[in-house]
Design an enzyme around this catalytic site. Structure first.
Site, PDB file in Angstrom:
ATOM      1  CG  ASN A  42     -30.576   7.116   8.306  1.00 49.99           C
ATOM      2  OD1 ASN A  42     -30.857   6.113   8.951  1.00 49.99           O
ATOM      3  ND2 ASN A  42     -28.965   7.953   8.391  1.00 49.99           N
ATOM      4  CD  GLU A  44     -25.534   7.252   6.002  1.00 51.20           C
ATOM      5  OE1 GLU A  44     -25.955   8.138   6.638  1.00 51.20           O
ATOM      6  OE2 GLU A  44     -24.381   6.520   5.691  1.00 51.20           O
ATOM      7  CB  CYS A  53     -34.372  11.160   4.956  1.00 43.75           C
ATOM      8  SG  CYS A  53     -33.365  12.742   4.518  1.00 43.75           S
ATOM      9  CD  GLU A  55     -36.855  12.859   8.696  1.00 41.63           C
ATOM     10  OE1 GLU A  55     -35.891  12.292   8.284  1.00 41.63           O
ATOM     11  OE2 GLU A  55     -35.619  14.841   8.108  1.00 41.63           O
ATOM     12  CB  CYS A  86     -32.822  17.735   5.593  1.00 44.31           C
ATOM     13  SG  CYS A  86     -33.278  16.690   4.347  1.00 44.31           S
ATOM     14  CB  CYS A  89     -37.811  14.905   5.017  1.00 42.98           C
ATOM     15  SG  CYS A  89     -35.847  14.083   4.380  1.00 42.98           S
TER      16      CYS A  89
HETATM   17 ZN    ZN Z   1     -34.032  14.673   4.923  1.00 42.17          ZN
END
Ligand code: ZN
Length: 133
Positions: A42, A44, A53, A55, A86, A89
């Site tokens: 990830n 940010e 993210c 993934e 999430c 993703c």
């Molecule tokens: Zn995600």
């Protein structure tokens, strides 16, 4: 299939997480159709919406290297339990998966769950929905 290497790579990728805001590190590793492994973590941003993210980072890495399908993706969060992808993703995983793709939800190197796309995003909106007239 033995996913120990893919899981180890996801754990390694998690170390590179850039997550100063959530302090929640996530790592992912994709097995591409070319049988190479692509890593993601990830990433940010101070503008939270610009965050990506693990993934999606791993999948985009696989795509940028010429893959159009993924055979498997392993992901691990920063908890003592399972971290699922999430919603965004899950949609991206579906785009580059088929019914054989394994989604490996990793708790630790010895405990993990293997899911199929239909289990994580039933009734997904896909390219075929755009072809219906
Ligand atoms: Zn995600």
């Amino acid at each position: 299939m033995d996913y120990n290497i893919l899981i180890q790579k996801a754990i390694e990728a998690r170390k590179n997480s850039y997550s100063p805001y959530s302090n929640f590190k996530v790592g992912a590793a994709v097995l591409g159709e070319d049988d190479n492994i692509y890593l993601g973590c990830n990433v940010e941003n101070a503008s939270y919406g610009a965050t990506n993210c693990a993934e999606r980072t791993a999948i985009f890495n696989a795509i940028a290297n010429g893959n159009r399908k993924i055979k498997a993706i392993a992901l691990i969060g920063d908890t003592k339990t399972y971290t699922y992808p999430c919603g965004i993703c899950r949609q991206v995983i579906v785009e580059f998966s088929d019914e054989n793709t394994d989604i490996i939800i990793v708790k630790n190197e010895n405990e993990y769950l293997v899911k199929k796309v239909e289990e994580i995003l039933p009734g997904a909106f896909t390219k075929k929905d755009l072809d219906v007239q």
